[in-house]
Design a protein around this motif. Structure first.
Motif, short mmCIF file in Angstrom:
data_model
loop_
_atom_site.label_atom_id
_atom_site.label_comp_id
_atom_site.label_asym_id
_atom_site.label_seq_id
_atom_site.Cartn_x
_atom_site.Cartn_y
_atom_site.Cartn_z
N ALA A 281 -6.04 5.45 -4.64
CA ALA A 281 -5.92 4.36 -3.67
C ALA A 281 -4.64 4.52 -2.85
N SER A 282 -3.55 4.88 -3.51
CA SER A 282 -2.28 5.07 -2.82
C SER A 282 -2.36 6.25 -1.85
N LEU A 283 -3.02 7.33 -2.27
CA LEU A 283 -3.18 8.50 -1.40
C LEU A 283 -4.01 8.14 -0.17
N GLN A 284 -5.11 7.42 -0.35
CA GLN A 284 -5.96 7.05 0.78
C GLN A 284 -5.20 6.15 1.76
N ALA A 285 -4.38 5.23 1.22
CA ALA A 285 -3.57 4.36 2.08
C ALA A 285 -2.55 5.17 2.87
N LEU A 286 -1.93 6.15 2.21
CA LEU A 286 -0.95 7.01 2.91
C LEU A 286 -1.63 7.82 4.01
N LEU A 287 -2.77 8.42 3.70
CA LEU A 287 -3.48 9.22 4.70
C LEU A 287 -3.85 8.38 5.92
N LYS A 288 -4.29 7.17 5.68
CA LYS A 288 -4.64 6.27 6.79
C LYS A 288 -3.39 5.91 7.60
N ALA A 289 -2.28 5.62 6.91
CA ALA A 289 -1.03 5.25 7.59
C ALA A 289 -0.48 6.43 8.40
N GLN A 290 -0.65 7.65 7.90
CA GLN A 290 -0.15 8.83 8.62
C GLN A 290 -0.90 9.06 9.93
N GLN A 291 -2.08 8.50 10.06
CA GLN A 291 -2.87 8.66 11.27
C GLN A 291 -2.79 7.45 12.20
N ASP A 292 -2.09 6.41 11.77
CA ASP A 292 -1.97 5.17 12.54
C ASP A 292 -0.69 5.20 13.37
N PRO A 293 -0.78 5.28 14.70
CA PRO A 293 0.43 5.34 15.55
C PRO A 293 1.37 4.16 15.36
N GLY A 294 0.89 3.03 14.88
CA GLY A 294 1.74 1.86 14.68
C GLY A 294 2.41 1.84 13.32
N SER A 295 2.14 2.81 12.49
CA SER A 295 2.68 2.85 11.13
C SER A 295 4.01 3.59 11.08
N PRO A 296 4.94 3.13 10.23
CA PRO A 296 6.19 3.89 10.04
C PRO A 296 5.95 5.27 9.41
N SER A 297 4.78 5.46 8.79
CA SER A 297 4.45 6.75 8.17
C SER A 297 3.70 7.68 9.12
N PHE A 298 3.52 7.25 10.38
CA PHE A 298 2.76 8.05 11.35
C PHE A 298 3.34 9.45 11.47
N HIS A 299 2.51 10.43 11.18
CA HIS A 299 2.86 11.86 11.26
C HIS A 299 4.07 12.24 10.41
N LYS A 300 4.35 11.49 9.38
CA LYS A 300 5.42 11.84 8.45
C LYS A 300 4.76 12.48 7.23
N TRP A 301 4.69 13.80 7.24
CA TRP A 301 3.98 14.54 6.21
C TRP A 301 4.84 14.72 4.97
N SER B 19 0.82 -1.21 0.00
CA SER B 19 0.00 0.00 0.00
C SER B 19 0.86 1.26 0.00
N GLN B 20 2.08 1.18 0.53
CA GLN B 20 2.94 2.35 0.58
C GLN B 20 3.85 2.47 -0.64
N ALA B 21 3.84 1.46 -1.51
CA ALA B 21 4.69 1.52 -2.69
C ALA B 21 4.29 2.70 -3.55
N GLN B 22 5.27 3.37 -4.08
CA GLN B 22 4.99 4.53 -4.91
C GLN B 22 4.37 4.06 -6.22
N VAL B 23 3.29 4.71 -6.58
CA VAL B 23 2.60 4.37 -7.81
C VAL B 23 3.42 4.89 -8.98
N VAL B 24 3.64 4.05 -9.98
CA VAL B 24 4.35 4.47 -11.17
C VAL B 24 3.37 5.29 -12.01
N LEU B 25 3.69 6.56 -12.20
CA LEU B 25 2.80 7.43 -12.94
C LEU B 25 2.91 7.17 -14.43
N GLN B 26 1.75 7.05 -15.06
CA GLN B 26 1.71 6.87 -16.50
C GLN B 26 1.20 8.16 -17.11
#
Length: 116
Positions: free
Chosen positions: A85-105, A25-32
């Motif tokens: 989908a990638s953006l929604q996953a990132l937003l959810k991870a940024q709000q999850d205290p157990g995530s490595p992306s927590f509060h990493k804007w 879910s955190q993998a960067q989407v390859v932009l086409q």
């Protein structure tokens, strides 16, 4: 001893599975490139309801000076399904205290690179 190993393997397996899902879910989407051909002004048309009533040929004053700053204008583009989908996953991870992306804007540049 065998039961104990089996008991430990279940949480460990779950942890690996969840970790793998998080990585996907955190993998960067390859932009086409979604613009597949040159844009030609002869083939453009305004979207219904998007043209201001005062934007008519009778009010046209010709080309504007290149130094003119246009105020109050914005252009919005729809993200692809994968980008959204990638953006929604990132937003959810940024709000999850157990995530490595927590509060990493993301910086505006990083956001544009990933989702623009």
């Amino acid at each position: 001893m065998r039961k104990f190993c089996n008991l430990l393997s279940v949480p460990f397996s779950l942890l690996l599975g969840v970790s793998g899902l998080f990585q996907v879910s955190q993998a960067q989407v390859v932009l086409q490139d979604r613009i597949t051909q040159p844009v030609e002004s002869s083939s453009m048309s305004p979207l219904t309801g998007s043209l201001h009533p005062m934007a008519r040929a009778e009010f046209d004053q010709g080309l504007a000076d290149n130094s003119k700053v246009v105020q109050g204008m914005s252009i919005n583009f729809k993200r692809s399904a994968a980008q959204e989908a990638s953006l929604q996953a990132l937003l959810k991870a940024q709000q999850d205290p157990g995530s490595p992306s927590f509060h990493k804007w993301l910086t505006p540049a990083e956001f544009g690179q990933q989702f623009g």
